[in-house]
Design a protein around this motif. Structure first.
Motif, PDB file in Angstrom:
ATOM      1  N   UNK A  60     -35.478  26.752 -46.935  1.00  0.00           N
ATOM      2  CA  UNK A  60     -35.620  27.443 -48.211  1.00  0.00           C
ATOM      3  C   UNK A  60     -36.443  28.720 -48.051  1.00  0.00           C
ATOM      4  N   UNK A  61     -37.546  28.626 -47.304  1.00  0.00           N
ATOM      5  CA  UNK A  61     -38.375  29.807 -47.061  1.00  0.00           C
ATOM      6  C   UNK A  61     -37.587  30.864 -46.289  1.00  0.00           C
ATOM      7  N   UNK A  62     -36.811  30.420 -45.292  1.00  0.00           N
ATOM      8  CA  UNK A  62     -35.999  31.366 -44.518  1.00  0.00           C
ATOM      9  C   UNK A  62     -34.979  32.069 -45.414  1.00  0.00           C
ATOM     10  N   UNK A  63     -34.383  31.299 -46.331  1.00  0.00           N
ATOM     11  CA  UNK A  63     -33.402  31.884 -47.248  1.00  0.00           C
ATOM     12  C   UNK A  63     -34.065  32.888 -48.188  1.00  0.00           C
ATOM     13  N   UNK A  64     -35.255  32.553 -48.692  1.00  0.00           N
ATOM     14  CA  UNK A  64     -35.971  33.474 -49.584  1.00  0.00           C
ATOM     15  C   UNK A  64     -36.374  34.747 -48.849  1.00  0.00           C
ATOM     16  N   UNK A  65     -36.835  34.576 -47.600  1.00  0.00           N
ATOM     17  CA  UNK A  65     -37.209  35.758 -46.811  1.00  0.00           C
ATOM     18  C   UNK A  65     -36.005  36.638 -46.576  1.00  0.00           C
ATOM     19  N   UNK A  66     -34.867  36.016 -46.241  1.00  0.00           N
ATOM     20  CA  UNK A  66     -33.652  36.793 -45.997  1.00  0.00           C
ATOM     21  C   UNK A  66     -33.184  37.506 -47.257  1.00  0.00           C
ATOM     22  N   UNK A  67     -33.322  36.856 -48.403  1.00  0.00           N
ATOM     23  CA  UNK A  67     -32.830  37.421 -49.653  1.00  0.00           C
ATOM     24  C   UNK A  67     -33.725  38.531 -50.175  1.00  0.00           C
ATOM     25  N   UNK A  68     -35.036  38.354 -50.062  1.00  0.00           N
ATOM     26  CA  UNK A  68     -35.953  39.278 -50.723  1.00  0.00           C
ATOM     27  C   UNK A  68     -36.829  40.107 -49.784  1.00  0.00           C
ATOM     28  N   UNK A  69     -37.022  39.684 -48.544  1.00  0.00           N
ATOM     29  CA  UNK A  69     -37.985  40.371 -47.685  1.00  0.00           C
ATOM     30  C   UNK A  69     -37.338  41.042 -46.486  1.00  0.00           C
ATOM     31  N   UNK A  70     -36.941  40.250 -45.492  1.00  0.00           N
ATOM     32  CA  UNK A  70     -36.414  40.787 -44.243  1.00  0.00           C
ATOM     33  C   UNK A  70     -35.127  40.082 -43.854  1.00  0.00           C
ATOM     34  N   UNK A  71     -34.251  40.824 -43.188  1.00  0.00           N
ATOM     35  CA  UNK A  71     -33.031  40.230 -42.662  1.00  0.00           C
ATOM     36  C   UNK A  71     -32.726  40.854 -41.313  1.00  0.00           C
ATOM     37  N   UNK A  72     -32.248  40.026 -40.389  1.00  0.00           N
ATOM     38  CA  UNK A  72     -31.912  40.506 -39.054  1.00  0.00           C
ATOM     39  C   UNK A  72     -30.479  41.012 -39.023  1.00  0.00           C
ATOM     40  N   UNK A  73     -30.277  42.129 -38.332  1.00  0.00           N
ATOM     41  CA  UNK A  73     -28.942  42.687 -38.141  1.00  0.00           C
ATOM     42  C   UNK A  73     -28.751  43.034 -36.670  1.00  0.00           C
ATOM     43  N   UNK A  74     -27.539  42.853 -36.192  1.00  0.00           N
ATOM     44  CA  UNK A  74     -27.208  43.162 -34.808  1.00  0.00           C
ATOM     45  C   UNK A  74     -26.504  44.505 -34.736  1.00  0.00           C
ATOM     46  N   UNK A  75     -26.836  45.299 -33.722  1.00  0.00           N
ATOM     47  CA  UNK A  75     -26.218  46.613 -33.542  1.00  0.00           C
ATOM     48  C   UNK A  75     -24.939  46.436 -32.735  1.00  0.00           C
TER      49      UNK A  75
END
Length: 314
Positions: A60-75
């Motif tokens: 749940x915390x990971x989902x909240x972080x991804x939604x509102x804070x940080x998300x990883x993207x690959x180049x």
């Protein structure tokens, strides 16, 4: 009788002592070990009961972080070399847009395909099992998505700016040339392969370009599409702030100094200042009239004479 009484008084103490000794003896005989085993079993069972809760909270915390804070993207390409290499993982700040922040010149941003930029090249094929795992991990932000069509470019101009570039010249923003040596791919020209402009960027949109100009299908190449090569700020996922992987490429992604030139904002700054003065004048006049009215609370006919009397020598 006295002895019997004394003996009778001593028996409870002796009994209590025997009880204490008995308890100690059972513990020494291993009885306490059984109790310890039961407690250990209870603790172990308690851990396994709590484990799913801990995992659920972590997800749940990971989902909240991804939604509102940080998300990883690959180049996935070389269009942002040498700033970003193929295979780099970047962390994107998604919090700022939630508070109304908009992209600024010089920032590296991730944005959704505005329509027609990627064609059918955005998605990658994976096996059914691997694809399912990747979907779950990307949903909670632990792995980049294999299906979302996102791009990453550098913001060159924002709403209200005029951008242009002659074939053998520099990129210009509001008439001011950019010094792009800090981030342009070695050997690249600012726009030798695709000159453009002048283009005035509508409000709420941005003009983006890759750092590897001769290997980047950026705003220059999509001027025939809706938006004329610009990207809506609503399509922006967030700003890439750091290269997180691989470890030997850890680095921040600051705004290059050339975008701090005061001249870039000169054209856009004059209008707000003028509007500010225009709005301030009526407020000052209104406040002055109220002060006069408080100081000379008389009829309109008498106010003028009272004001004249209040003047020095009146």
């Amino acid at each position: 009788m006295a002895v019997g009484a004394r003996s009778g008084h001593e028996e409870p103490g002796e009994s209590g002592k025997r009880l204490e000794d008995g308890r100690r003896d059972r513990s020494e005989d291993g009885g306490g070990g059984d109790d310890g085993g039961e407690m250990a079993g209870k603790k172990q069972r308690s851990f396994w009961k709590e484990l799913p809760i801990l995992v659920g909270i972590a997800l749940l915390l990971a989902l909240l972080i991804k939604t509102f804070l940080l998300q990883a993207f690959s180049i996935p390409s070389d269009s942002m070399q040498n700033t970003l290499q193929r295979g780099d993982r970047v962390l994107v700040d998604k919090l700022t847009p939630w508070f109304g922040g908009e992209p600024e010149r010089g920032e590296v941003v991730v944005f959704h395909d505005p329509g027609g930029w990627l064609g059918d090249t955005g998605a990658t094929e994976t096996g059914a099992v691997a694809g399912g795992v990747q979907k779950v991990l990307s949903f909670i932000g632990l792995m980049p998505s294999a299906e979302e069509k996102d791009l990453i470019k550098r913001v060159i101009g924002v709403g209200g700016d005029t951008v242009e570039c002659a074939k053998d010249g520099a990129v210009r923003v509001n008439g001011k040339a950019l010094d792009e040596t800090d981030y342009l791919y070695p050997g690249s020209t600012p726009c030798g392969d695709k000159p453009f402009g002048p283009v005035t960027i509508p409000d709420g949109r941005i003009w983006v370009m890759g750092d590897n100009r001769q290997n980047s299908l950026d705003s220059r190449y999509h001027q025939n599409l809706p938006g004329a090569g610009t990207v809506s700020v609503d399509e922006v996922v967030g700003r890439a702030v750091v290269v997180a992987w691989p470890v030997n490429r850890w680095q921040g992604l600051p705004v290059p100094g050339t975008f701090d030139q005061p001249a870039l904002n000169a054209a856009g700054a004059a209008a707000p200042v003028a509007l500010g003065f225009a709005g301030a004048v009526p407020l000052v006049l209104w406040r002055r009239r109220r002060l006069i009215a408080r100081e000379f609370p008389v009829s309109p006919q008498g106010r003028e004479s009272a004001a004249e009397k209040a003047q020095p020598g009146g």
